[in-house]
Design a protein around this motif. Sequence first.
Motif, PDB file in Angstrom:
ATOM      1  N   LEU A   1       0.836  -1.203   0.000  1.00  0.00           N
ATOM      2  CA  LEU A   1       0.000   0.000   0.000  1.00  0.00           C
ATOM      3  C   LEU A   1       0.865   1.245   0.000  1.00  0.00           C
ATOM      4  O   LEU A   1       1.949   1.270   0.599  1.00  0.00           O
ATOM      5  CB  LEU A   1      -0.904   0.032   1.231  1.00  0.00           C
ATOM      6  N   CYS A   2       0.371   2.300  -0.639  1.00  0.00           N
ATOM      7  CA  CYS A   2       1.010   3.615  -0.534  1.00  0.00           C
ATOM      8  C   CYS A   2       0.689   4.214   0.825  1.00  0.00           C
ATOM      9  O   CYS A   2      -0.361   3.919   1.410  1.00  0.00           O
ATOM     10  CB  CYS A   2       0.488   4.558  -1.616  1.00  0.00           C
ATOM     11  N   PRO A   3       1.562   5.080   1.351  1.00  0.00           N
ATOM     12  CA  PRO A   3       1.196   5.822   2.568  1.00  0.00           C
ATOM     13  C   PRO A   3      -0.026   6.686   2.300  1.00  0.00           C
ATOM     14  O   PRO A   3      -0.276   7.108   1.173  1.00  0.00           O
ATOM     15  CB  PRO A   3       2.437   6.679   2.842  1.00  0.00           C
ATOM     16  N   SER A   4      -0.815   6.938   3.343  1.00  0.00           N
ATOM     17  CA  SER A   4      -1.998   7.789   3.180  1.00  0.00           C
ATOM     18  C   SER A   4      -2.271   8.549   4.464  1.00  0.00           C
ATOM     19  O   SER A   4      -1.696   8.260   5.515  1.00  0.00           O
ATOM     20  CB  SER A   4      -3.232   6.949   2.793  1.00  0.00           C
ATOM     21  N   ASP A   5      -3.157   9.524   4.368  1.00  0.00           N
ATOM     22  CA  ASP A   5      -3.441  10.404   5.493  1.00  0.00           C
ATOM     23  C   ASP A   5      -4.277   9.717   6.561  1.00  0.00           C
ATOM     24  O   ASP A   5      -4.676   8.566   6.423  1.00  0.00           O
ATOM     25  CB  ASP A   5      -4.166  11.659   4.993  1.00  0.00           C
ATOM     26  N   VAL A   6      -4.555  10.466   7.632  1.00  0.00           N
ATOM     27  CA  VAL A   6      -5.312   9.916   8.755  1.00  0.00           C
ATOM     28  C   VAL A   6      -6.693   9.443   8.312  1.00  0.00           C
ATOM     29  O   VAL A   6      -7.252   9.910   7.315  1.00  0.00           O
ATOM     30  CB  VAL A   6      -5.440  10.953   9.884  1.00  0.00           C
ATOM     31  N   ASN A   7      -7.207   8.481   9.054  1.00  0.00           N
ATOM     32  CA  ASN A   7      -8.544   7.926   8.841  1.00  0.00           C
ATOM     33  C   ASN A   7      -8.733   7.401   7.422  1.00  0.00           C
ATOM     34  O   ASN A   7      -9.740   7.668   6.766  1.00  0.00           O
ATOM     35  CB  ASN A   7      -9.626   8.960   9.160  1.00  0.00           C
ATOM     36  N   SER A   8      -7.744   6.641   6.942  1.00  0.00           N
ATOM     37  CA  SER A   8      -7.842   6.028   5.624  1.00  0.00           C
ATOM     38  C   SER A   8      -8.530   4.673   5.740  1.00  0.00           C
ATOM     39  O   SER A   8      -8.429   3.999   6.763  1.00  0.00           O
ATOM     40  CB  SER A   8      -6.451   5.868   5.015  1.00  0.00           C
ATOM     41  N   LYS A   9      -9.185   4.261   4.667  1.00  0.00           N
ATOM     42  CA  LYS A   9      -9.946   3.018   4.713  1.00  0.00           C
ATOM     43  C   LYS A   9      -9.616   2.109   3.533  1.00  0.00           C
ATOM     44  O   LYS A   9      -9.313   2.574   2.438  1.00  0.00           O
ATOM     45  CB  LYS A   9     -11.450   3.318   4.708  1.00  0.00           C
ATOM     46  N   LEU A  10      -9.718   0.791   3.798  1.00  0.00           N
ATOM     47  CA  LEU A  10      -9.735  -0.224   2.749  1.00  0.00           C
ATOM     48  C   LEU A  10     -11.117  -0.831   2.730  1.00  0.00           C
ATOM     49  O   LEU A  10     -11.724  -1.067   3.788  1.00  0.00           O
ATOM     50  CB  LEU A  10      -8.691  -1.305   3.020  1.00  0.00           C
ATOM     51  N   GLU A  11     -11.629  -1.119   1.532  1.00  0.00           N
ATOM     52  CA  GLU A  11     -12.969  -1.667   1.403  1.00  0.00           C
ATOM     53  C   GLU A  11     -13.007  -2.754   0.339  1.00  0.00           C
ATOM     54  O   GLU A  11     -12.319  -2.678  -0.679  1.00  0.00           O
ATOM     55  CB  GLU A  11     -13.970  -0.566   1.032  1.00  0.00           C
ATOM     56  N   CYS A  12     -13.780  -3.779   0.598  1.00  0.00           N
ATOM     57  CA  CYS A  12     -14.065  -4.821  -0.392  1.00  0.00           C
ATOM     58  C   CYS A  12     -15.418  -5.414  -0.027  1.00  0.00           C
ATOM     59  O   CYS A  12     -16.092  -4.913   0.880  1.00  0.00           O
ATOM     60  CB  CYS A  12     -12.967  -5.876  -0.421  1.00  0.00           C
ATOM     61  N   SER A  13     -15.827  -6.482  -0.685  1.00  0.00           N
ATOM     62  CA  SER A  13     -17.153  -7.042  -0.410  1.00  0.00           C
ATOM     63  C   SER A  13     -17.248  -7.629   0.993  1.00  0.00           C
ATOM     64  O   SER A  13     -18.350  -7.825   1.515  1.00  0.00           O
ATOM     65  CB  SER A  13     -17.487  -8.121  -1.443  1.00  0.00           C
ATOM     66  N   LYS A  14     -16.112  -7.900   1.634  1.00  0.00           N
ATOM     67  CA  LYS A  14     -16.102  -8.476   2.979  1.00  0.00           C
ATOM     68  C   LYS A  14     -16.312  -7.433   4.072  1.00  0.00           C
ATOM     69  O   LYS A  14     -16.598  -7.775   5.219  1.00  0.00           O
ATOM     70  CB  LYS A  14     -14.782  -9.213   3.227  1.00  0.00           C
ATOM     71  N   GLY A  15     -16.116  -6.136   3.716  1.00  0.00           N
ATOM     72  CA  GLY A  15     -16.295  -5.087   4.711  1.00  0.00           C
ATOM     73  C   GLY A  15     -15.272  -3.981   4.574  1.00  0.00           C
ATOM     74  O   GLY A  15     -14.716  -3.755   3.486  1.00  0.00           O
ATOM     75  N   THR A  16     -15.009  -3.323   5.703  1.00  0.00           N
ATOM     76  CA  THR A  16     -14.123  -2.147   5.738  1.00  0.00           C
ATOM     77  C   THR A  16     -13.079  -2.319   6.829  1.00  0.00           C
ATOM     78  O   THR A  16     -13.381  -2.843   7.911  1.00  0.00           O
ATOM     79  CB  THR A  16     -14.934  -0.866   6.014  1.00  0.00           C
ATOM     80  N   TYR A  17     -11.861  -1.868   6.548  1.00  0.00           N
ATOM     81  CA  TYR A  17     -10.845  -1.760   7.596  1.00  0.00           C
ATOM     82  C   TYR A  17     -10.368  -0.320   7.615  1.00  0.00           C
ATOM     83  O   TYR A  17     -10.042   0.258   6.567  1.00  0.00           O
ATOM     84  CB  TYR A  17      -9.655  -2.694   7.368  1.00  0.00           C
ATOM     85  N   THR A  18     -10.329   0.293   8.812  1.00  0.00           N
ATOM     86  CA  THR A  18      -9.964   1.698   8.955  1.00  0.00           C
ATOM     87  C   THR A  18      -8.600   1.835   9.617  1.00  0.00           C
ATOM     88  O   THR A  18      -8.353   1.258  10.681  1.00  0.00           O
ATOM     89  CB  THR A  18     -11.009   2.456   9.798  1.00  0.00           C
TER      90      THR A  18
END
Length: 304
Positions: free
Chosen positions: A256-273
Amino acid sequence: MAFVVVLFTQCKKEDPAQENSDTAKIVPITLEMPIGGSKTDFSGFLTNPHNQNAVINWGNAQGTETIYLAVPNIEIYNPVGGDLLYANKVARMVPLTATVNETSAKVTFTGSVDARILENGKSYQLYYFGNKGGQDIMNDNVLVGKTMSFDGQDGTRENLGNYHFAVLDVTVYADYGNNDDHLAESYTIKSSYPNFTSMMAIALLDLEGETTLEGTAAIESLTVQFNESANVYETTYSATTDITLNNTSAKSFIALCPSDVNSKLECSKGTYTFAEGVDANFAYYVFNTVTDEIEPLKWIPSTK
């Protein structure tokens, strides 16, 4: 997962680039690094939960690695008064290559460079764009930048080396030999730190059956390019926030690239923050103290 400024006098004759501005002189440039701990071949990464700082060595299936010395424009100032004495547009990324020999304790990167575009004792940056090397950005047949995509990841440890973005601060030293033209016969790259620093993160995720990873933390690509107005190389990140996946599994290692605060990953299984953002040179996973195993991050199912 776990870089000397040279003072110049007002006498322009002492500036080799100025005195020889019309004559190219191509000379060798060399960097030696330890073969262990340079974080390119990820095949042993996190295979032992009790050795989470696993050694990752230079090397890939082709046996060849390429790194890039980022050279800005030459700007020489008078140390007395600060007046600009000399300037020339020479910005480019100089490739250095090495053939990896696993029986050796060191790996030697070599290349060639116009002797006029480097300054003795000056600090530069080296960039690494993974086993695939990224896509070239050219300007008048000169390499001035690289773009690196994070699409196509399959989640295996071995595949991580294709998406490994790393940086090393270095100093370049000239060997003038016995010549009298004030131009170097060769250059040697040195660094006080022996290994590149990873400028990406790794997350262990359950991506079985998934074809796309979305969200603000799923940045699709990055670009390193010369900024002429600031005379520096800058890293920028794509506004596109989805990464295509290729046959990923329930235990997938994803770069993953670095990202700012409160970044999220999403797929059909749900979300990770990532509440505090995605940090470079960091691995995200769950360590299960009961089973003594490394496990994927936990998806939060969607409430929609």
